[in-house]
Scaffold this motif. Sequence first.
Motif, PDB file in Angstrom:
ATOM      1  N   ILE A  81       0.871  -1.173   0.000  1.00  0.00           N
ATOM      2  CA  ILE A  81       0.000   0.000   0.000  1.00  0.00           C
ATOM      3  C   ILE A  81       0.906   1.219   0.000  1.00  0.00           C
ATOM      4  CG2 ILE A  81      -1.836   1.265   1.183  1.00  0.00           C
ATOM      5  CD1 ILE A  81      -2.770  -1.510   0.328  1.00  0.00           C
ATOM      6  N   ALA A  82       0.959   1.921  -1.106  1.00  0.00           N
ATOM      7  CA  ALA A  82       1.818   3.105  -1.247  1.00  0.00           C
ATOM      8  C   ALA A  82       0.955   4.348  -1.063  1.00  0.00           C
ATOM      9  CB  ALA A  82       2.501   3.092  -2.613  1.00  0.00           C
TER      10      ALA A  82
ATOM     11  N   VAL B 210      -0.385   4.595   9.364  1.00  0.00           N
ATOM     12  CA  VAL B 210      -1.633   5.050   9.983  1.00  0.00           C
ATOM     13  C   VAL B 210      -2.433   3.903  10.601  1.00  0.00           C
ATOM     14  CG1 VAL B 210      -1.838   7.091   8.525  1.00  0.00           C
ATOM     15  CG2 VAL B 210      -2.864   4.944   7.773  1.00  0.00           C
ATOM     16  N   PHE B 211      -2.132   2.660  10.224  1.00  0.00           N
ATOM     17  CA  PHE B 211      -2.875   1.524  10.745  1.00  0.00           C
ATOM     18  C   PHE B 211      -2.214   0.897  11.965  1.00  0.00           C
ATOM     19  CE2 PHE B 211      -3.703   1.536   6.091  1.00  0.00           C
ATOM     20  CZ  PHE B 211      -4.993   2.004   6.171  1.00  0.00           C
TER      21      PHE B 211
ATOM     22  N   SER C 107       6.561   2.312  10.595  1.00  0.00           N
ATOM     23  CA  SER C 107       6.772   2.379   9.155  1.00  0.00           C
ATOM     24  C   SER C 107       8.107   1.748   8.798  1.00  0.00           C
ATOM     25  CB  SER C 107       6.771   3.845   8.706  1.00  0.00           C
ATOM     26  OG  SER C 107       7.242   3.964   7.389  1.00  0.00           O
ATOM     27  N   LEU C 108       8.168   1.154   7.609  1.00  0.00           N
ATOM     28  CA  LEU C 108       9.454   0.645   7.116  1.00  0.00           C
ATOM     29  C   LEU C 108      10.447   1.776   6.850  1.00  0.00           C
ATOM     30  CD1 LEU C 108       8.352  -2.063   4.548  1.00  0.00           C
ATOM     31  CD2 LEU C 108       9.656  -2.429   6.627  1.00  0.00           C
TER      32      LEU C 108
ATOM     33  N   GLU D 143       6.001  -3.765  20.962  1.00  0.00           N
ATOM     34  CA  GLU D 143       4.683  -3.902  20.341  1.00  0.00           C
ATOM     35  C   GLU D 143       4.742  -3.784  18.818  1.00  0.00           C
ATOM     36  OE1 GLU D 143       1.691  -1.386  22.084  1.00  0.00           O
ATOM     37  OE2 GLU D 143       2.632  -1.537  24.051  1.00  0.00           O
ATOM     38  N   GLY D 144       5.930  -3.611  18.289  1.00  0.00           N
ATOM     39  CA  GLY D 144       6.081  -3.415  16.852  1.00  0.00           C
ATOM     40  C   GLY D 144       6.131  -4.723  16.075  1.00  0.00           C
TER      41      GLY D 144
END
Length: 145
Positions: A4-5, A12-13, A19-20, A32-33
């Motif tokens: 998802i780009a 956001v999810f 984020s990568l 928790e990641g």
Amino acid sequence: FCVIAAGCNFGVFHKWGESLWFPTIHAAARPEGSWPHLDERFLEGRRRHIFEEYKAIKDLNEKNASVLVVGAGFIGVEWITELEHFFKSLKLTIIDALPQCLGPLPAKAATSCSNYMKRHGIKEHYNTKYNAKDPNFYSSIGLPG
């Protein structure tokens, strides 16, 4: 496999906006990641994370897997063209809800980019919204469901 780009710098999810693109450094976020075994506060942790992601894509490449990139803006186009350049066995498809890639750019730039992707075997679908819940979605863009 689906990327998802969405064009943002944080996830956001995810509770912590993981984020990568950016290392997970907050002490409470790491356990928790998605990568609790990696401590990205240090170069070695970031390096290991990059190698893990590379291996995951390499494994997909060895299986001649299909990859769908959702979003044909700057990030999506960069992702799919990089994947095509480094992983030649992937079957690549990009979609966007807009009528062309690189939405805010002039049509001439979008056409040039689209022509590049066509020459490199990347399938494109525009005016197409991602809808994995629709049983006909994947077949409508030529992918297995």
